[in-house]
Design an enzyme around this catalytic site. Structure first.
Site, short mmCIF file in Angstrom:
data_model
loop_
_atom_site.label_atom_id
_atom_site.label_comp_id
_atom_site.label_asym_id
_atom_site.label_seq_id
_atom_site.Cartn_x
_atom_site.Cartn_y
_atom_site.Cartn_z
N MET A 216 42.74 38.99 49.49
CA MET A 216 43.49 38.02 48.72
C MET A 216 42.87 37.84 47.34
O MET A 216 41.75 38.27 47.09
CB MET A 216 43.52 36.67 49.45
CG MET A 216 44.32 36.70 50.75
SD MET A 216 46.08 36.98 50.46
CE MET A 216 46.69 36.90 52.14
N CYS A 217 43.60 37.18 46.47
CA CYS A 217 43.17 36.96 45.08
C CYS A 217 42.31 35.70 44.97
O CYS A 217 42.10 34.99 45.95
CB CYS A 217 44.39 36.84 44.19
SG CYS A 217 45.59 38.18 44.41
N GLN A 218 41.83 35.44 43.77
CA GLN A 218 41.13 34.18 43.50
C GLN A 218 41.69 33.58 42.22
O GLN A 218 42.12 34.28 41.30
CB GLN A 218 39.63 34.39 43.38
CG GLN A 218 38.97 34.67 44.71
CD GLN A 218 37.52 34.24 44.77
OE1 GLN A 218 37.05 33.45 43.95
NE2 GLN A 218 36.80 34.73 45.74
#
Length: 268
Positions: free
Chosen positions: A1-3
């Site tokens: 996942m992204c941040q």
């Protein structure tokens, strides 16, 4: 996942310190190596920097880290691709115009079977679920309020309703700003800190860098920093409850609404 990384302040402030730690997470201290971007509001304008390279290797990121751009609202993102190929067209944050103002949006999560009907007023350029959600949110806001921006509490309530609809399709952490304020949705995980007087030293988690904010600020300054995970190891960060939408303005949270079934939670 992204941040995600966001900043909301009561006076224009640079984000160089926070971005130094955030940049390292894009391929050095973490696995988010599929591109990065950052947007700064300056008055009614914006500066938008995007790169499909990992932020830890990006010359553009080095420029941003060394360039003290002062802004009251900043939205940044480092990407771990789930939908859409690696490329600038799929790199967050995304930008659109609504009601004569730029809007900036970045998303962390994965939306499944999310294919809303778009009427052509806002269309995705890339192939991400994130940009599709952004276009639908702006489309629905225009349908709800017409061609004039509503007062902010009505806007916040409508964004909450739209968030509930989208979040049924999966993980939907996001940052959204029109330059006046910043909205943050904690679907699964977001944290924040408000820095204000008395200011102290802060040390990054991802880089051996310390800054003494007391030497760089005035007693009236106030800065809210929002991040997927805390950026410093010697400050107390607040974890946002999953299923909450936050409204930040002038460097502090103004209101919080629940986006899960049950009674709404509000903060005056």
């Amino acid at each position: 996942m992204c941040q995600l990384l966001g900043m909301n302040c009561n006076v224009p402030t640079d984000i160089c310190f926070s971005f130094t730690g955030f940049q390292a997470r894009g391929g050095a201290t973490d696995v988010h190596s599929d591109g990065w971007g950052i947007a700064f509001f300056e008055g009614r304008g914006t500066r938008l920097f995007l790169d499909h390279q990992p932020s830890c290797q990006s010359p553009v990121a080095e420029l941003v880290r060394a360039y003290p751009i002062r802004s009251k609202n900043v939205v940044a993102h480092i990407r771990k691709a789930t939908q859409g190929a690696i490329g600038l067209e799929n790199t967050h944050p995304f930008i659109r115009e609504l009601w004569g103002r730029y809007w900036i949006f970045a998303h962390n999560g994965n939306l499944l079977d999310f294919a809303p009907e778009l009427d052509g007023s806002f269309l995705p350029v890339g192939l991400t679920d994130s940009e599709r959600a952004f276009c639908w949110i702006l489309q629905q806001l225009r349908r709800r309020f017409g061609h004039a921006a509503p007062e902010r509490s009505a806007l916040f309530a409508e964004i909450r309703a739209l968030t509930v609809e989208i979040a049924r399709h999966g993980e939907f952490n996001f940052l959204l700003s029109n330059g006046d304020c910043l909205f943050a949705h904690a679907s699964t995980r977001l944290t924040y800190i408000v820095r204000q007087a008395p200011f102290a030293e802060a040390h990054l988690n991802d880089q051996d860098v310390t800054v003494d904010f007391s030497a760089l600020t005035t007693p009236e300054d106030r800065v809210a920093v929002i991040a997927t995970q805390p950026l410093t190891d010697n400050e107390v960060w607040q974890t946002m409850q999953p299923g909450t939408l936050w409204w930040f303005e002038e460097g502090q949270p103004v209101q919080t609404l629940a986006t899960l079934p049950g009674p709404e939670k509000k903060r005056a």
